[in-house]
Design a protein around this motif. Structure first.
Motif, PDB file in Angstrom:
ATOM      1  N   LYS A  73       0.837  -1.205   0.000  1.00 32.98           N
ATOM      2  CA  LYS A  73       0.000   0.000   0.000  1.00 32.98           C
ATOM      3  C   LYS A  73       0.868   1.250   0.000  1.00 32.98           C
ATOM      4  CE  LYS A  73      -3.541   2.723   0.669  1.00 32.98           C
ATOM      5  NZ  LYS A  73      -2.904   3.996   0.376  1.00 32.98           N
ATOM      6  N   ASN A 110     -15.689  -6.345   0.019  1.00 32.28           N
ATOM      7  CA  ASN A 110     -14.456  -6.208  -0.768  1.00 32.28           C
ATOM      8  C   ASN A 110     -14.449  -5.044  -1.758  1.00 32.28           C
ATOM      9  OD1 ASN A 110     -14.573  -9.542  -0.274  1.00 32.28           O
ATOM     10  ND2 ASN A 110     -12.676  -8.496   0.214  1.00 32.28           N
ATOM     11  N   TYR A 151     -13.935  -2.021   0.423  1.00 29.32           N
ATOM     12  CA  TYR A 151     -12.608  -2.104   1.028  1.00 29.32           C
ATOM     13  C   TYR A 151     -11.533  -1.696   0.016  1.00 29.32           C
ATOM     14  CZ  TYR A 151      -8.491  -4.241   3.244  1.00 29.32           C
ATOM     15  OH  TYR A 151      -7.240  -4.456   3.788  1.00 29.32           O
ATOM     16  N   ASN A 152     -11.607  -2.261  -1.193  1.00 26.10           N
ATOM     17  CA  ASN A 152     -10.580  -1.982  -2.202  1.00 26.10           C
ATOM     18  C   ASN A 152     -10.605  -0.527  -2.656  1.00 26.10           C
ATOM     19  OD1 ASN A 152      -9.471  -4.621  -2.308  1.00 26.10           O
ATOM     20  ND2 ASN A 152     -11.184  -5.300  -3.584  1.00 26.10           N
ATOM     21  N   GLN A 163      -9.044   1.464   0.179  1.00 32.62           N
ATOM     22  CA  GLN A 163      -7.620   1.151   0.330  1.00 32.62           C
ATOM     23  C   GLN A 163      -6.741   1.970  -0.606  1.00 32.62           C
ATOM     24  OE1 GLN A 163      -5.577  -0.782  -1.981  1.00 32.62           O
ATOM     25  NE2 GLN A 163      -3.832  -0.556  -0.601  1.00 32.62           N
ATOM     26  N   ARG A 164      -7.322   2.510  -1.630  1.00 28.91           N
ATOM     27  CA  ARG A 164      -6.530   3.328  -2.560  1.00 28.91           C
ATOM     28  C   ARG A 164      -6.011   4.600  -1.907  1.00 28.91           C
ATOM     29  NH1 ARG A 164     -11.189   2.961  -7.184  1.00 28.91           N
ATOM     30  NH2 ARG A 164     -11.087   0.701  -7.512  1.00 28.91           N
ATOM     31  N   GLN A 169     -11.560  -8.107  -7.399  1.00 31.11           N
ATOM     32  CA  GLN A 169     -12.033  -6.891  -6.727  1.00 31.11           C
ATOM     33  C   GLN A 169     -13.309  -7.152  -5.927  1.00 31.11           C
ATOM     34  OE1 GLN A 169     -10.777  -3.727  -6.659  1.00 31.11           O
ATOM     35  NE2 GLN A 169      -9.049  -4.020  -8.049  1.00 31.11           N
ATOM     36  N   LYS A 226      -9.073  -8.843  -0.972  1.00 31.73           N
ATOM     37  CA  LYS A 226      -8.372  -7.604  -0.627  1.00 31.73           C
ATOM     38  C   LYS A 226      -7.162  -7.542  -1.559  1.00 31.73           C
ATOM     39  CE  LYS A 226      -9.865  -8.207   4.155  1.00 31.73           C
ATOM     40  NZ  LYS A 226     -10.421  -9.576   4.020  1.00 31.73           N
ATOM     41  N   VAL A 227      -7.334  -6.866  -2.675  1.00 28.64           N
ATOM     42  CA  VAL A 227      -6.394  -7.014  -3.784  1.00 28.64           C
ATOM     43  C   VAL A 227      -5.020  -6.393  -3.530  1.00 28.64           C
ATOM     44  CG1 VAL A 227      -8.206  -7.248  -5.532  1.00 28.64           C
ATOM     45  CG2 VAL A 227      -7.342  -4.970  -4.944  1.00 28.64           C
ATOM     46  N   HIS A 228      -4.861  -5.592  -2.480  1.00 26.73           N
ATOM     47  CA  HIS A 228      -3.537  -5.019  -2.205  1.00 26.73           C
ATOM     48  C   HIS A 228      -2.616  -6.013  -1.518  1.00 26.73           C
ATOM     49  CE1 HIS A 228      -4.048  -4.100   2.216  1.00 26.73           C
ATOM     50  NE2 HIS A 228      -5.294  -4.303   1.867  1.00 26.73           N
ATOM     51  N   THR A 277      -2.226 -11.282  -4.588  1.00 27.11           N
ATOM     52  CA  THR A 277      -2.684 -10.947  -5.934  1.00 27.11           C
ATOM     53  C   THR A 277      -1.561 -11.135  -6.949  1.00 27.11           C
ATOM     54  OG1 THR A 277      -4.310  -9.364  -5.083  1.00 27.11           O
ATOM     55  CG2 THR A 277      -3.684  -9.154  -7.392  1.00 27.11           C
TER      56      THR A 277
END
Length: 304
Positions: free
Chosen positions: A15, A155, A158-159, A162-163, A283, A287-289, A293
């Motif tokens: 992140k 999700n 969340y995604n 998270q950005r 996505q 949680k793609v971070h 992934t």
């Protein structure tokens, strides 16, 4: 000139890299990433330690975690008020923070002093000592017994969040939302609020500095809070039950069983999902971070 060192998980390191990638410079020896911004320099070392240097180092470091060696601002377990376990308490805990698949779920639950014995009789204890079927059964009884409120970051939400923010900040926002909603509907004012500690108290409230309604009165933070008051144990069980229910739903939608955690099995299943549904599908369910992934993408490419 400030100088702060913190320890970050692999997920939060990714992140941080995404946040500062436009300022990236050649990292020094034993480092995996470095960025030079107008106010500070940040460097991620192979050990997982992250160093912030410069005039804005102190304020930037606190956004990501607790500086190494800094004392915790919340009372340690031994200084909770005498007889705390017998008080009427709102407990708050989260589930799913370390799981690649599935949402982040926070539950705040209220157990009054006259319900403590009943809640214990239902089998409430540290959720890590309970099987999934036991958690689901006990949660069903709790649903009919005590007031609670949940905050779920599914999700896609969340995604998106998270950005622009760390997982710690998202977790703090979810705790505050659940607490605020529960306190609004309670007819009885609790003696105290106990949050299972995931961040130092000062960092927790730093995360909430932009929120309008922040719960501050009579709030305690402690590690292993499930053993300090049954309200936290109840909140943990309810949160786990909601997480398991959501995992079952996502597994059905994906067409295969989604494993918990973030290990090698998760990488393999994520790669299968990419083959079946495409990378963008993650996505919706993951949680793609997380580093999983990239590992899943690599596994999938090897099969092409």
């Amino acid at each position: 000139m400030g100088n702060q060192v913190i320890k970050l998980s692999t997920a939060d390191q990714e992140k941080l890299k995404n946040m500062y990638k436009k300022y990236a410079v050649t990292p020094p020896p034993y480092a995996t990433f470095s960025a030079k911004t107008p106010g500070f320099v940040v460097t991620i070392y192979q050990s997982g330690k992250v160093m912030f240097q410069g005039k804005d180092a102190d304020t930037e470091a606190v956004k990501w975690g607790t500086p190494a060696g800094k004392k915790q601002a919340f009372p340690p377990n031994t200084t909770l008020p005498k007889g705390f376990s017998d008080w009427s308490v709102v407990g708050s805990d989260e589930v799913g923070k370390g799981d690649y698949f599935g949402p982040l779920v926070v539950v705040s639950a209220f157990v009054s002093r006259d319900q403590i014995a009943l809640v214990k009789e239902l089998g409430v204890k540290d959720s890590k000592q309970l099987s999934d079927p036991e958690i689901i059964r006990i949660a069903r009884d709790l649903h009919a017994t005590i007031p609670y409120q949940k905050a779920t970051l599914h999700n896609p939400t969340y995604n998106k969040m998270q950005r622009t923010m760390t997982q710690g900040k998202m977790t703090a926002i979810a705790h505050n939302a659940a607490l605020h909603a529960l306190l609004d509907k309670l007819e009885q004012k609790p003696d105290a609020i106990l949050i299972d500690q995931f961040a130092e108290k000062s960092v927790y409230y730093q995360h909430l500095r932009s929120e309008r309604d922040v719960v501050r009165d009579d709030v305690y933070f402690s590690t292993k809070a499930e053993g300090l008051h049954v309200a936290v144990a109840a909140a943990s069980i309810l949160a786990r039950a909601f997480f398991l229910k959501e995992m079952d739903k996502l597994s059905e939608q994906a067409g295969l069983t989604l494993p918990k955690g973030a290990g090698a099995k998760v990488d393999q299943v994520a790669a299968q999902i990419i083959r079946r549904h495409g990378q963008d599908y993650l996505q919706k369910i993951a949680k793609v971070h997380f580093a999983n992934t990239k590992k899943a993408i690599t596994l999938n490419e090897r099969r092409l």
